[in-house]
Design a protein around this motif. Structure first.
Motif, PDB file in Angstrom:
ATOM      1  N   HIS A 184       0.863  -1.179   0.000  1.00 41.03           N
ATOM      2  CA  HIS A 184       0.000   0.000   0.000  1.00 41.03           C
ATOM      3  C   HIS A 184       0.906   1.238   0.000  1.00 41.03           C
ATOM      4  CE1 HIS A 184      -3.517  -2.501   0.651  1.00 41.03           C
ATOM      5  NE2 HIS A 184      -2.910  -3.063   1.679  1.00 41.03           N
ATOM      6  N   PRO A 185       1.446   1.617  -1.154  1.00 40.18           N
ATOM      7  CA  PRO A 185       2.426   2.710  -1.190  1.00 40.18           C
ATOM      8  C   PRO A 185       1.830   4.040  -0.747  1.00 40.18           C
ATOM      9  CG  PRO A 185       1.680   2.156  -3.404  1.00 40.18           C
ATOM     10  CD  PRO A 185       1.142   1.088  -2.498  1.00 40.18           C
ATOM     11  N   GLN A 186       2.648   4.827  -0.111  1.00 40.15           N
ATOM     12  CA  GLN A 186       2.261   6.172   0.295  1.00 40.15           C
ATOM     13  C   GLN A 186       2.829   7.163  -0.709  1.00 40.15           C
ATOM     14  OE1 GLN A 186       3.273   6.989   4.369  1.00 40.15           O
ATOM     15  NE2 GLN A 186       2.548   4.992   5.108  1.00 40.15           N
ATOM     16  N   PHE A 187       2.042   8.180  -1.043  1.00 41.26           N
ATOM     17  CA  PHE A 187       2.446   9.178  -2.027  1.00 41.26           C
ATOM     18  C   PHE A 187       2.661  10.517  -1.342  1.00 41.26           C
ATOM     19  CE2 PHE A 187       0.445   5.860  -4.438  1.00 41.26           C
ATOM     20  CZ  PHE A 187       1.166   5.806  -5.621  1.00 41.26           C
ATOM     21  N   TYR A 188       3.660  11.250  -1.874  1.00 41.99           N
ATOM     22  CA  TYR A 188       4.047  12.529  -1.291  1.00 41.99           C
ATOM     23  C   TYR A 188       4.115  13.575  -2.402  1.00 41.99           C
ATOM     24  CZ  TYR A 188       5.601   9.165   2.204  1.00 41.99           C
ATOM     25  OH  TYR A 188       5.652   8.117   3.099  1.00 41.99           O
ATOM     26  N   LEU A 189       3.978  14.838  -2.030  1.00 39.91           N
ATOM     27  CA  LEU A 189       4.001  15.937  -2.990  1.00 39.91           C
ATOM     28  C   LEU A 189       5.161  16.864  -2.678  1.00 39.91           C
ATOM     29  CD1 LEU A 189       2.388  17.212  -5.375  1.00 39.91           C
ATOM     30  CD2 LEU A 189       1.185  18.580  -3.652  1.00 39.91           C
ATOM     31  N   THR A 190       5.961  17.178  -3.690  1.00 43.72           N
ATOM     32  CA  THR A 190       7.093  18.073  -3.484  1.00 43.72           C
ATOM     33  C   THR A 190       6.629  19.530  -3.430  1.00 43.72           C
ATOM     34  OG1 THR A 190       7.514  18.377  -5.848  1.00 43.72           O
ATOM     35  CG2 THR A 190       8.579  16.501  -4.778  1.00 43.72           C
ATOM     36  N   ALA A 191       7.475  20.385  -2.889  1.00 42.96           N
ATOM     37  CA  ALA A 191       7.220  21.823  -2.902  1.00 42.96           C
ATOM     38  C   ALA A 191       7.463  22.366  -4.311  1.00 42.96           C
ATOM     39  CB  ALA A 191       8.136  22.515  -1.901  1.00 42.96           C
ATOM     40  N   PRO A 192       6.867  23.488  -4.682  1.00 42.29           N
ATOM     41  CA  PRO A 192       7.105  24.073  -6.014  1.00 42.29           C
ATOM     42  C   PRO A 192       8.581  24.406  -6.218  1.00 42.29           C
ATOM     43  CG  PRO A 192       5.208  25.102  -4.952  1.00 42.29           C
ATOM     44  CD  PRO A 192       5.875  24.260  -3.906  1.00 42.29           C
ATOM     45  N   ALA A 193       9.045  24.202  -7.455  1.00 42.86           N
ATOM     46  CA  ALA A 193      10.422  24.492  -7.832  1.00 42.86           C
ATOM     47  C   ALA A 193      10.429  24.950  -9.289  1.00 42.86           C
ATOM     48  CB  ALA A 193      11.309  23.266  -7.659  1.00 42.86           C
ATOM     49  N   PRO A 194      11.474  25.670  -9.730  1.00 41.87           N
ATOM     50  CA  PRO A 194      11.521  26.112 -11.129  1.00 41.87           C
ATOM     51  C   PRO A 194      11.458  24.943 -12.098  1.00 41.87           C
ATOM     52  CG  PRO A 194      13.155  27.277  -9.817  1.00 41.87           C
ATOM     53  CD  PRO A 194      12.606  26.181  -8.941  1.00 41.87           C
ATOM     54  N   CYS A 195      10.664  25.073 -13.138  1.00 39.46           N
ATOM     55  CA  CYS A 195      10.537  24.024 -14.142  1.00 39.46           C
ATOM     56  C   CYS A 195      11.804  23.948 -14.985  1.00 39.46           C
ATOM     57  CB  CYS A 195       9.330  24.296 -15.042  1.00 39.46           C
ATOM     58  SG  CYS A 195       9.145  23.113 -16.386  1.00 39.46           S
ATOM     59  N   PRO A 196      12.366  22.748 -15.194  1.00 36.32           N
ATOM     60  CA  PRO A 196      13.588  22.628 -15.992  1.00 36.32           C
ATOM     61  C   PRO A 196      13.338  22.683 -17.499  1.00 36.32           C
ATOM     62  CG  PRO A 196      12.914  20.475 -15.216  1.00 36.32           C
ATOM     63  CD  PRO A 196      11.960  21.462 -14.593  1.00 36.32           C
ATOM     64  N   TYR A 197      12.080  22.661 -17.916  1.00 38.22           N
ATOM     65  CA  TYR A 197      11.765  22.602 -19.343  1.00 38.22           C
ATOM     66  C   TYR A 197      11.143  23.878 -19.892  1.00 38.22           C
ATOM     67  CZ  TYR A 197      12.426  17.654 -18.366  1.00 38.22           C
ATOM     68  OH  TYR A 197      12.947  16.465 -17.959  1.00 38.22           O
ATOM     69  N   LEU A 198      10.292  24.530 -19.110  1.00 34.57           N
ATOM     70  CA  LEU A 198       9.587  25.721 -19.584  1.00 34.57           C
ATOM     71  C   LEU A 198       9.919  26.896 -18.671  1.00 34.57           C
ATOM     72  CD1 LEU A 198       6.119  24.090 -20.379  1.00 34.57           C
ATOM     73  CD2 LEU A 198       7.993  24.591 -21.973  1.00 34.57           C
ATOM     74  N   GLU A 199      10.567  27.888 -19.242  1.00 33.76           N
ATOM     75  CA  GLU A 199      11.040  29.042 -18.476  1.00 33.76           C
ATOM     76  C   GLU A 199       9.873  29.799 -17.855  1.00 33.76           C
ATOM     77  OE1 GLU A 199      13.937  32.964 -19.107  1.00 33.76           O
ATOM     78  OE2 GLU A 199      13.559  31.560 -20.757  1.00 33.76           O
ATOM     79  N   GLY A 200      10.075  30.183 -16.609  1.00 36.50           N
ATOM     80  CA  GLY A 200       9.091  30.986 -15.916  1.00 36.50           C
ATOM     81  C   GLY A 200       7.977  30.204 -15.249  1.00 36.50           C
ATOM     82  N   ARG A 201       8.013  28.884 -15.355  1.00 36.15           N
ATOM     83  CA  ARG A 201       6.967  28.075 -14.734  1.00 36.15           C
ATOM     84  C   ARG A 201       7.516  27.309 -13.531  1.00 36.15           C
ATOM     85  NH1 ARG A 201       3.100  25.614 -19.538  1.00 36.15           N
ATOM     86  NH2 ARG A 201       3.192  27.433 -20.919  1.00 36.15           N
ATOM     87  N   GLN A 202       6.596  26.906 -12.676  1.00 36.27           N
ATOM     88  CA  GLN A 202       6.941  26.127 -11.491  1.00 36.27           C
ATOM     89  C   GLN A 202       6.469  24.683 -11.673  1.00 36.27           C
ATOM     90  OE1 GLN A 202       8.309  27.521  -8.169  1.00 36.27           O
ATOM     91  NE2 GLN A 202       9.089  28.771  -9.855  1.00 36.27           N
ATOM     92  N   GLU A 203       7.217  23.755 -11.108  1.00 35.90           N
ATOM     93  CA  GLU A 203       6.813  22.348 -11.179  1.00 35.90           C
ATOM     94  C   GLU A 203       6.647  21.770  -9.783  1.00 35.90           C
ATOM     95  OE1 GLU A 203       9.575  19.536 -12.735  1.00 35.90           O
ATOM     96  OE2 GLU A 203      11.112  19.986 -11.240  1.00 35.90           O
ATOM     97  N   ARG A 204       5.755  20.790  -9.697  1.00 32.90           N
ATOM     98  CA  ARG A 204       5.626  19.973  -8.495  1.00 32.90           C
ATOM     99  C   ARG A 204       5.544  18.523  -8.948  1.00 32.90           C
ATOM    100  NH1 ARG A 204       1.510  22.285  -4.040  1.00 32.90           N
ATOM    101  NH2 ARG A 204       3.017  21.229  -2.694  1.00 32.90           N
ATOM    102  N   LYS A 205       5.968  17.616  -8.084  1.00 40.09           N
ATOM    103  CA  LYS A 205       5.927  16.195  -8.402  1.00 40.09           C
ATOM    104  C   LYS A 205       5.248  15.436  -7.280  1.00 40.09           C
ATOM    105  CE  LYS A 205      10.149  15.818 -11.239  1.00 40.09           C
ATOM    106  NZ  LYS A 205      10.739  17.160 -11.117  1.00 40.09           N
TER     107      LYS A 205
END
Length: 248
Positions: free
Chosen positions: A8-29
Motif C-alpha cells: 500500500h504505497p504512500q504518495f508525497y508531494l514536493t514543494a514548487p520548484a523552477p521548471c527545468p523545461y519551460l522558463e518561468g513556470r513552477q513544477e511539483r511532483k
C-alpha cells in the motif's frame, strides 16, 4: 530505520520548484518509494500511469496550472521507419549494444561527466558525484539493465560485445509490456550520425525481439526544444485524462 509499505504505497508531494523545461513556470511532483518484493509490479503499474523511475523513487508531474508534460510510449509492432531513421539505423550498424547487469563503472562515469558538461552544463545533474552516479545505476528494486554501446569487433557476432572506447550507455527497465528508457547518454564527440537516435531505435528492435509492445520514452513537453526529438518515433501513444491514445 524508516520502513515504507510496499503493498500500500504512500504518495508525497514536493514543494514548487523552477521548471527545468519551460522558463518561468513552477513544477511539483508526486512521488512514492519503489522498494521490497512488490517493487517490480508497482513499477509496472505506475509506469502505465505516467510515472518515471529515479533510483528507488517513482514520480510524475503534479503541476497545478500546467499539463505540458505528456507520457509517451512508442508502438513497437506498428513502428514506421522514415527515410531519415532508416539512414540512421544503417549508419549505426558499426555499433553494438551489450546488455549488462545494472552495475556502474569508472568508464561509464567519465562518459557521463563528458556528456553533461557538453550537452547539459546548466542541468541539475552536473553536481552528481561518482557515488551519486553509482546510486543512480544500482540503487533499485526493479528489473533493470545497463546497455553499453561500442564499435563492433571481429568477435562481436560471437560475444555480443563491442570493442574499444565506450560510446553510449542506456539505463533501461524491463516491464511486463515494454522497455522503459530511464536515462541515456553518449559521447558528444562521436560524429557521423546521432547516437541518441540510434539507441532509441536499438531499444525498439530489442523490444520487438522480446515480444514487448512498447518502448517508454518518458515525457514529451509541448514547447520544449529539448523534448522535440521524441516525436520522430511513430506511431506512439500519449497518456491523457482518458488513458493512452495513439497519435501520429
Amino acid at each position: 530505520m524508516t520502513r515504507h509499505p510496499t503493498d500500500h504505497p504512500q504518495f508525497y508531494l514536493t514543494a514548487p520548484a523552477p521548471c527545468p523545461y519551460l522558463e518561468g513556470r513552477q513544477e511539483r511532483k508526486v512521488f512514492t518509494h519503489l522498494i521490497g518484493q512488490h517493487a517490480p509490479a508497482l513499477n509496472d503499474v505506475l509506469t502505465h500511469g505516467g510515472f518515471r523511475r529515479s533510483q528507488n523513487i517513482a514520480y510524475r508531474p503534479a503541476c497545478e496550472e500546467c499539463r505540458a508534460c505528456v507520457s509517451v510510449r512508442v508502438c513497437v509492432g506498428d513502428f514506421r521507419w522514415s527515410s531519415s531513421l532508416k539512414r540512421q539505423w544503417k549508419l549505426g550498424q558499426e555499433i553494438i549494444g551489450a546488455r549488462l547487469p545494472a552495475a556502474p563503472s569508472a568508464e561509464q562515469y567519465d562518459l557521463f561527466r563528458t556528456y553533461l558538461e557538453t550537452r547539459h552544463e546548466d542541468g541539475g545533474m552536473t553536481e552528481m558525484s561518482v557515488l551519486d552516479y553509482a546510486m543512480m545505476i544500482e540503487d533499485t528494486h526493479v528489473e533493470t539493465m545497463v546497455i553499453e554501446y561500442r564499435r563492433r569487433g571481429p568477435d562481436s557476432f560471437i560475444t555480443g560485445m563491442g570493442e574499444g572506447p565506450l560510446l553510449g550507455v542506456a539505463l533501461t527497465d524491463q516491464l511486463a509490456d515494454g522497455l522503459s528508457m530511464v536515462y541515456s547518454f553518449y559521447d558528444p564527440a562521436f560524429s557521423g550520425f546521432s547516437l541518441g537516435t540510434y539507441m532509441i531505435l536499438d531499444h525498439i528492435m530489442r523490444a520487438r525481439q522480446m515480444g514487448l509492445p512498447y518502448v517508454y520514452l518518458g515525457y514529451w513537453v509541448d514547447g520544449s526544444p529539448k523534448m522535440a526529438y521524441k516525436s520522430r518515433f511513430k506511431p506512439q501513444e500519449h497518456l491523457g485524462p482518458n488513458g493512452w491514445s495513439q497519435v501520429g
